[in-house]
Structure formats: C-alpha cells, structure tokens
Design a protein around this motif. Sequence first.
Motif, PDB file in Angstrom:
ATOM      1  N   ARG A 140      46.648  43.343  38.977  1.00  0.00           N
ATOM      2  CA  ARG A 140      45.994  42.041  38.615  1.00  0.00           C
ATOM      3  C   ARG A 140      45.539  42.056  37.320  1.00  0.00           C
ATOM      4  N   GLU A 173      46.070  42.822  49.257  1.00  0.00           N
ATOM      5  CA  GLU A 173      46.250  42.630  47.768  1.00  0.00           C
ATOM      6  C   GLU A 173      46.848  43.609  46.946  1.00  0.00           C
ATOM      7  N   HIS A 205      52.704  40.095  43.988  1.00  0.00           N
ATOM      8  CA  HIS A 205      51.371  39.530  44.692  1.00  0.00           C
ATOM      9  C   HIS A 205      51.563  38.758  46.161  1.00  0.00           C
TER      10      HIS A 205
END
Length: 276
Positions: free
Chosen positions: A248, A242, A232
């Motif tokens: 995530r 991102e 990340h």
Amino acid sequence: MDSPTVFCRILGPIAIEIDGAPAQLGGPRSRRALAALSAAHGMAVPDEYLIEQIWGDARPASVVSALRGLIWRLRAALGPQVGPRYLRRDVGGYALTIPGPLIDHQQLAARVAGAMGHLDNGHPSWAAMDLAAAVALWRGEPWEELGPAPELIGIRAKLAELHDVAVEELQAARLALDDPAHAGPETARAVAALAEAVVATPYRERRWELLALGLYRTGRQTEALAALRGIHERLINDIGIEPRRSLRALEQRILRQDPDLLLPGPTRAARPRNDR
C-alpha cells in the motif's frame, strides 16, 4: 585414486550425478527406493517402510530378498567407490549418507541465505549469482517419486517457499543492478520475469511489489498502479485479506512520484510476515 564427486538431486526427478554424469538408477522401483532413502536425511530407513514405498500392496512373495537385490543393483549403479560408501546397511535399516552440501535442497537453502546477506550488504551482483544458481536447482516437486506422502508435506512446503523467495529476490537483485533513474537491461529482464511470475503464483505480494517498482522505473507509471490495484482487488475478493503495508505504501509513493524510488539503494526492505 581420487574419490568421485557426488551430487544428489531431489528437487524434481531423483538423480545422482557422479563426476557430473547421471548414474543409471534403473526403473521406478529403484527410484522410489532412492527417493525414500534420501528423504530420511541420512538416517536409517526400516525395511518395512522401504518395502511399502517400493511395492505398496503389490509386494512379491520373497519381498525381503527382493529388497536386498534392489539395493545391490543400486549400489552397483553408483559404482564401487560411491555405492558402498553412501548406501549402507545399519542396525535400523538402509541409509543414504550423502553429505548435506552435496544435495540440491541443502544447496538451495544455503544459496538463498547467502544471497539475502549480499542484498542486505549492498552487493546485488553477488546476490544475483547465488539466486540464479538457486533457481536453476529447482526441477519440480521434491521427491516426486513418493507421491502425496503426508510425512513430506512440511518439508515440501518449506522448499517451495525457498524457491519462490529465490525467484523473487533474483529479480530484486537485478533491479538493484541498474541505475534506477535510467533503467537498463537488467530492469527490463526483471520486469519480464516478474510478469510471468505473478501469473504462475498470483497471490505472492512480493513479486507484485517488485513488478510495480520495475514498471515505474521503466516509465510505465500507469501500468505500475494498475498492477498494485489489481493485486489489491484480487486479495480482497478472492481470499479476503488486505494487501500488506509495504504494498500500500508503494502505491502511495508512485502516486506522488516519490523521487527516492529512482535513487540507488536496497530493493529488499524488511518484510515481516505480519506486515498487514
């Protein structure tokens, strides 16, 4: 007499195997000629293009005769059954006409495609066999004898991507071979391979995702979270993007110790390129 079995390798140094034995192709000029012919995918290559690839600015005075002699020697190296059959003269120039299924880069694509189907259909052992064979085909940059040829940028990138996918999905198949709740030798093997893979290509999120899953299944939750947080930060700090949603989501599932992570099931979720 049966026809010899022929196999052409371009994923790394050019090679042609006849009945499993490498043909003696000669020196750098012969290999550049053969690489240029193989990169044309069976189409005829004009003499001038071949001459440029073989000699560049150092062409001899009788360069056309030199080209004819070089091709004659290549045909002789391939043998009387293979040379005339697959190294031909056409109206547009010379052509190497070895069928696609007998060339390593087309086998790479076919094996990766087949393995993805096996993974989707719940057959990780079949997928692992295809993917291991696909990874083994890769020996280096495709058509390395031709140097930084602009016309090869696209196909080289496509083949490198296929190789990266094969490396990653082989480990996904290995993770799926073990009982996730009692990770065994295949999981350990996958984690070790993925730990090397993320060093070799550090921005490919799929391999970090698989590494974190493997670490979690081997009881190393802290290391799994550290891996996810590390990629990340790397993605944001180094290239300004991102992590994709699946990465995530995996971090959140590990944090809450989602029991589904330890259930048998597919390890290859749909991964659209815009999964951000």
